[in-house]
Design a protein around this motif. Structure first.
Motif, PDB file in Angstrom:
ATOM      1  N   ILE A 204      10.991  27.851  38.059  1.00 15.26           N
ATOM      2  CA  ILE A 204      11.909  28.931  38.153  1.00 15.26           C
ATOM      3  C   ILE A 204      11.063  30.136  37.756  1.00 15.26           C
ATOM      4  O   ILE A 204      10.007  30.036  36.922  1.00 15.26           O
ATOM      5  CB  ILE A 204      12.995  28.660  36.774  1.00 15.26           C
ATOM      6  CG1 ILE A 204      13.548  27.347  36.853  1.00 15.26           C
ATOM      7  CG2 ILE A 204      13.670  29.983  36.947  1.00 15.26           C
ATOM      8  CD1 ILE A 204      13.905  26.942  35.361  1.00 15.26           C
TER       9      ILE A 204
ATOM     10  N   GLY B 176      11.596  35.164  31.542  1.00 20.13           N
ATOM     11  CA  GLY B 176      10.216  34.017  30.604  1.00 20.13           C
ATOM     12  C   GLY B 176      10.409  34.737  29.074  1.00 20.13           C
ATOM     13  O   GLY B 176      10.050  33.783  28.301  1.00 20.13           O
ATOM     14  N   TYR B 177      10.143  35.891  29.371  1.00 17.41           N
ATOM     15  CA  TYR B 177      10.086  36.768  28.194  1.00 17.41           C
ATOM     16  C   TYR B 177      10.892  36.251  26.884  1.00 17.41           C
ATOM     17  O   TYR B 177      10.716  35.815  25.763  1.00 17.41           O
ATOM     18  CB  TYR B 177      10.118  38.057  28.403  1.00 17.41           C
ATOM     19  CG  TYR B 177       9.765  39.099  26.975  1.00 17.41           C
ATOM     20  CD1 TYR B 177       8.533  39.333  26.569  1.00 17.41           C
ATOM     21  CD2 TYR B 177      10.796  39.536  26.481  1.00 17.41           C
ATOM     22  CE1 TYR B 177       8.220  40.008  25.518  1.00 17.41           C
ATOM     23  CE2 TYR B 177      10.658  40.286  25.208  1.00 17.41           C
ATOM     24  CZ  TYR B 177       9.438  40.536  24.783  1.00 17.41           C
ATOM     25  OH  TYR B 177       9.241  41.572  23.855  1.00 17.41           O
TER      26      TYR B 177
ATOM     27  N   TYR C 292       1.465  30.679  19.955  1.00 11.90           N
ATOM     28  CA  TYR C 292       2.787  31.365  20.873  1.00 11.90           C
ATOM     29  C   TYR C 292       3.074  30.648  22.131  1.00 11.90           C
ATOM     30  O   TYR C 292       2.328  31.057  23.007  1.00 11.90           O
ATOM     31  CB  TYR C 292       2.524  32.685  20.834  1.00 11.90           C
ATOM     32  CG  TYR C 292       3.462  33.574  21.116  1.00 11.90           C
ATOM     33  CD1 TYR C 292       4.923  33.254  21.206  1.00 11.90           C
ATOM     34  CD2 TYR C 292       3.407  34.869  22.076  1.00 11.90           C
ATOM     35  CE1 TYR C 292       5.979  33.871  21.725  1.00 11.90           C
ATOM     36  CE2 TYR C 292       4.371  35.513  22.262  1.00 11.90           C
ATOM     37  CZ  TYR C 292       5.519  35.168  22.209  1.00 11.90           C
ATOM     38  OH  TYR C 292       6.793  35.963  22.853  1.00 11.90           O
TER      39      TYR C 292
ATOM     40  N   ASN D  76       4.946  31.757  24.408  1.00 10.75           N
ATOM     41  CA  ASN D  76       4.814  32.496  25.668  1.00 10.75           C
ATOM     42  C   ASN D  76       3.496  33.092  26.056  1.00 10.75           C
ATOM     43  O   ASN D  76       3.206  33.548  26.947  1.00 10.75           O
ATOM     44  CB  ASN D  76       5.553  33.845  25.264  1.00 10.75           C
ATOM     45  CG  ASN D  76       7.090  33.829  25.993  1.00 10.75           C
ATOM     46  OD1 ASN D  76       7.378  33.122  26.851  1.00 10.75           O
ATOM     47  ND2 ASN D  76       7.735  34.873  25.776  1.00 10.75           N
TER      48      ASN D  76
ATOM     49  N   SER E  42      10.900  34.320  37.210  1.00 13.25           N
ATOM     50  CA  SER E  42      11.438  35.535  37.083  1.00 13.25           C
ATOM     51  C   SER E  42      10.467  36.780  37.134  1.00 13.25           C
ATOM     52  O   SER E  42      10.640  37.257  38.008  1.00 13.25           O
ATOM     53  CB  SER E  42      12.162  35.576  35.333  1.00 13.25           C
ATOM     54  OG  SER E  42      13.152  34.800  35.364  1.00 13.25           O
ATOM     55  N   GLY E  43       9.593  36.721  36.267  1.00 12.52           N
ATOM     56  CA  GLY E  43       8.784  38.147  36.465  1.00 12.52           C
ATOM     57  C   GLY E  43       7.376  37.488  36.891  1.00 12.52           C
ATOM     58  O   GLY E  43       6.273  38.277  37.215  1.00 12.52           O
ATOM     59  N   GLY E  44       6.957  36.250  36.660  1.00 12.86           N
ATOM     60  CA  GLY E  44       5.780  35.409  37.146  1.00 12.86           C
ATOM     61  C   GLY E  44       4.679  35.830  36.330  1.00 12.86           C
ATOM     62  O   GLY E  44       3.573  35.529  36.553  1.00 12.86           O
ATOM     63  N   HIS E  45       4.870  36.101  35.100  1.00 12.22           N
ATOM     64  CA  HIS E  45       3.739  36.319  34.122  1.00 12.22           C
ATOM     65  C   HIS E  45       3.109  34.987  33.259  1.00 12.22           C
ATOM     66  O   HIS E  45       2.239  35.348  32.556  1.00 12.22           O
ATOM     67  CB  HIS E  45       3.956  37.431  33.061  1.00 12.22           C
ATOM     68  CG  HIS E  45       4.240  38.887  33.804  1.00 12.22           C
ATOM     69  ND1 HIS E  45       5.047  39.013  34.643  1.00 12.22           N
ATOM     70  CD2 HIS E  45       3.472  39.889  33.454  1.00 12.22           C
ATOM     71  CE1 HIS E  45       4.925  40.505  35.043  1.00 12.22           C
ATOM     72  NE2 HIS E  45       3.941  40.893  34.317  1.00 12.22           N
ATOM     73  N   ASP E  46       3.665  33.967  33.612  1.00  9.05           N
ATOM     74  CA  ASP E  46       3.293  32.872  32.882  1.00  9.05           C
ATOM     75  C   ASP E  46       1.602  32.566  32.888  1.00  9.05           C
ATOM     76  O   ASP E  46       1.149  32.860  34.093  1.00  9.05           O
ATOM     77  CB  ASP E  46       3.805  31.652  33.542  1.00  9.05           C
ATOM     78  CG  ASP E  46       3.524  30.325  32.626  1.00  9.05           C
ATOM     79  OD1 ASP E  46       4.697  29.864  32.030  1.00  9.05           O
ATOM     80  OD2 ASP E  46       2.556  29.689  32.564  1.00  9.05           O
TER      81      ASP E  46
ATOM     82  N   SER F  64       5.098  28.872  36.604  1.00  6.57           N
ATOM     83  CA  SER F  64       6.528  29.202  37.499  1.00  6.57           C
ATOM     84  C   SER F  64       6.314  29.452  38.775  1.00  6.57           C
ATOM     85  O   SER F  64       7.192  29.532  39.578  1.00  6.57           O
ATOM     86  CB  SER F  64       7.043  30.926  36.874  1.00  6.57           C
ATOM     87  OG  SER F  64       5.940  31.693  37.185  1.00  6.57           O
TER      88      SER F  64
ATOM     89  N   VAL G 240      18.582  29.865  32.938  1.00  2.00           N
ATOM     90  CA  VAL G 240      19.271  30.969  32.513  1.00  2.00           C
ATOM     91  C   VAL G 240      19.498  32.245  33.568  1.00  2.00           C
ATOM     92  O   VAL G 240      18.447  32.871  33.732  1.00  2.00           O
ATOM     93  CB  VAL G 240      18.620  31.790  31.293  1.00  2.00           C
ATOM     94  CG1 VAL G 240      19.662  32.686  30.509  1.00  2.00           C
ATOM     95  CG2 VAL G 240      18.340  30.558  30.136  1.00  2.00           C
TER      96      VAL G 240
ATOM     97  N   GLY H   7      11.784  26.813  31.311  1.00  2.00           N
ATOM     98  CA  GLY H   7      11.462  25.760  32.381  1.00  2.00           C
ATOM     99  C   GLY H   7      11.871  24.499  31.773  1.00  2.00           C
ATOM    100  O   GLY H   7      11.537  23.607  32.356  1.00  2.00           O
TER     101      GLY H   7
ATOM    102  N   TYR I  60       8.104  39.377  21.611  1.00  2.00           N
ATOM    103  CA  TYR I  60       7.705  40.335  20.453  1.00  2.00           C
ATOM    104  C   TYR I  60       7.412  41.655  21.160  1.00  2.00           C
ATOM    105  O   TYR I  60       6.885  41.574  22.362  1.00  2.00           O
ATOM    106  CB  TYR I  60       6.656  40.040  19.484  1.00  2.00           C
ATOM    107  CG  TYR I  60       5.290  39.910  20.186  1.00  2.00           C
ATOM    108  CD1 TYR I  60       4.660  39.381  21.081  1.00  2.00           C
ATOM    109  CD2 TYR I  60       4.285  41.210  19.856  1.00  2.00           C
ATOM    110  CE1 TYR I  60       3.548  39.173  21.641  1.00  2.00           C
ATOM    111  CE2 TYR I  60       3.208  41.440  20.461  1.00  2.00           C
ATOM    112  CZ  TYR I  60       2.638  40.457  21.387  1.00  2.00           C
ATOM    113  OH  TYR I  60       1.476  40.769  21.780  1.00  2.00           O
TER     114      TYR I  60
ATOM    115  N   GLY J  34       8.901  39.694  33.249  1.00  2.00           N
ATOM    116  CA  GLY J  34      10.345  39.203  33.415  1.00  2.00           C
ATOM    117  C   GLY J  34      11.176  38.989  32.376  1.00  2.00           C
ATOM    118  O   GLY J  34      10.448  38.185  31.139  1.00  2.00           O
TER     119      GLY J  34
END
Ligand code: FDA
Length: 535
Positions: free
Chosen positions: A107, A181-182, A475, A477, A109-113, A118, A239, A234, A188, A178
């Protein structure tokens, strides 16, 4: 073993390889056929949002939100198909067909993993890219908004600011991140000492489960609603959208950055900051970023410590406050700038002379990380002794990369008031600050990535005595596959506990319980997804 075996081996290998390719191509075709066999009213257009390697736009769609170019190499595994749904039914169909043909879903969303989870996978997979799911509906009167997962934080900020300059949502500085994911991992940002994390301000969600059911808070139940607010993306399902509480910001906020080198007493100030910053009023965000620079003395290298702050108020209130709490920093009025909240996002993003419209630019490239990078995180519960910083600084000189830096982000404030179990995000009271480690390099230097990875792993090892222990917290994220991986294929509770307790502490066990209820066959999985029991 005889020589015949060896001589047969390449032939056998080729036969096996070609048969596995054939199987793959077959399941690919069957999957596409499955998708196109649905023709409900809503889903009639699904063929328009399916991209395979045979489509000319496949590569541009795939690359559009790859944020870590470490995972954009020719040998990085690529999806068989990308689906960019326009309707929830497209997602339901994709889940159904992926299950039927045993393809994994990633999945995006913004691809920042940070680890590219993602958009990469070691097994044949499909990306559901939520780029078309980004509607934002702001209700100023009731101070709430619905935001779809594919929206970026910038789009959310923009959508709210268009309606009100004194309402916002407490989220991060990087506007291209995104929402999907965030929010899934906690989230934060500049307002977290005042209002908590993004997940502390989510009041409802729209979610698609492994059976394609669309659930809201009421129909999913409080356990699953708890899990999706910080249990990491994921793992549970997809969502689609989130209902959030909006929070108040004053019309004028004040920002400052005060930078000191080691020659200007930075070490002493950093040491003191550890005692002062976590106890500052909730209205102040405080962080320090460190990077190596050339010293004015004989071109030697030195460390530049930059103290950054946002204050939710005017400069004339901030100066006396800082003089009382942290006189050693010597903050002067001329170090500070008053601006609107929305301008402060651009300030912290180091965007000079930008207008608010830049928040809508999804492809904006940051200079704060990357383009290729590896990051890690730590939590600090006891101040680091002043003398220990010398060793830490010397480690920063050790590697030559496009970007090398660490940052400290002060905790405290509202974060101390929210119980550890309120959401899966457990790093609450008792944390003085978070450390972010970051090494970045140019895409053409991916070939040397081992050098940078070794450096950051070594630095992380060096820091172990100064940070949280049993577990050494991290963390979620800031996804870091170095701290543990699920088994390939199957996930075991024991193995996942290694990384799970670092991200979630005791909340990991409740996450596993929720996973077992919602997705017992472990359809939604990745290298660090929450495992169901008995998988
Ligand atoms: P992406 O699409 O890659 O998703 C991340 C994970 O969530 C993947 O596992 C994905 O499958 C899953 N996922 C995505 N959408 C989902 C959905 N709708 N439903 C279920 N699962 C979903 N963090 C922070 O807290 N504060 C900050 O200030 C920053 N700043 C920052 C700057 C930069 C430059 C980067 C690269 C990252 C950050 N982050 C951050 C970290 C960021 O919060 C984290 O990487 C998020 O997971 C990114 O979310 P995206 O949707 O962009 O990523």
């Amino acid at each position: 073993m005889n020589s015949c075996y060896f001589s047969m081996f390449p032939i056998l290998f080729l036969v096996l390889l070609s048969s596995s390719w054939a199987t793959l191509a077959q399941s690919h075709n069957k999957f596409l056929h499955c998708l196109s066999s649905f023709h409900s009213e809503d889903s009639s257009s699904i063929s328009k949002v399916i991209y395979t390697p045979y489509n000319s736009s496949y590569s541009s769609i795939l690359e559009s939100s790859i944020r870590n170019l470490r995972f954009s190499e020719p040998d990085t595994p690529k999806p068989l198909v990308i689906v960019a749904p326009l309707h929830a039914s497209h997602i339901q169909i994709t889940i159904y067909c992926s299950r039927k043909h045993e393809l994994q879903i990633r999945i995006r969303s913004g691809g920042h993993d940070y680890e590219g989870l993602s958009y990469t996978s070691e097994v044949p997979f499909v990306i559901i890219d939520l780029v078309n799911f980004r509607a934002i509906d702001v209700d100023v009167e009731n101070k709430v908004a619905w935001v779809q997962s594919g929206a970026t934080l910038g789009e959310l900020y923009y959508g709210i600011a268009e309606r009100s300059r004194t309402l916002t949502f407490p989220a991060g500085v990087c506007h291209t991140v995104g929402v999907g994911g965030y929010f899934s991992g906690g989230g934060y940002g500049l307002l977290f000492r005042k209002y908590g994390l993004a997940v502390d301000n989510i009041i409802d969600a729209q979610f698609v489960d492994t059976n394609g059911r669309i659930l809201n808070r009421k129909s999913m139940g409080e356990d699953l609603f708890w899990a999706i607010r910080g249990g990491g993306g994921g793992s549970f399902g997809i969502v689609l959208a989130w209902k959030v509480k909006l929070v108040h910001v004053p019309a004028t906020v004040t920002v400052f950055t005060v930078s000191k080198t080691l020659e200007q007493n930075a070490t002493k100030l950093v040491h003191l900051w550890q005692y002062v910053a976590p106890k500052l009023p909730h209205d102040i965000f405080s962080s320090i970023s460190f990077r190596k620079v050339n010293s004015s003395q004989d071109g030697q290298r030195t460390i530049l410590a930059s103290f950054h702050s946002l204050y939710l108020g005017e400069v004339d209130e901030l100066i006396p406050l800082m003089q009382e709490r942290f006189p050693e920093l010597g903050l002067r009025k001329e170090d500070c700038t008053e601006m609107s909240w929305i301008e402060s996002i651009l300030y912290f993003r180091q965007i000079q002379n930008g207008t608010m419209d830049i928040l809508l630019d999804r492809s904006y490239k940051t200079t704060l990380v990357g383009p290729s990078f590896k990051m890690k995180s730590d939590y600090v519960k006891e101040p680091i002794p002043e003398t220990s910083f010398t060793g830490i600084w010397s480690k920063l000189y050790d590697v030559d990369a496009e970007f090398v830096g660490i940052s400290f982000v002060a905790y405290g404030g509202k974060m101390d008031e929210i119980p550890e179990t309120a959401t899966p995000f457990p790093h609450r009271a008792g944390n003085l600050y978070k450390i972010i480690y970051n090494v970045g390099w140019k895409e053409k230097d991916n070939i040397k990535s081992q050098k940078y990875l070794s450096w950051i792993r070594n630095f992380y090892g060096y820091m172990s005595s100064f940070v949280s222990k049993h577990p050494r917290e991290a963390y979620v994220n800031y996804r870091d596959l170095d701290i543990g991986l699920n088994n390939k294929g199957n996930t075991s509770f024991e193995q996942a506990s290694i990384w799970g307790h670092k991200y979630f502490k005791k909340n990991f066990d409740r996450l596993v319980h929720v996973k077992t209820m919602i997705d017992p066959k472990n359809f939604f999985k990745h290298e660090q997804s929450i495992p169901p029991l008995f998988s």
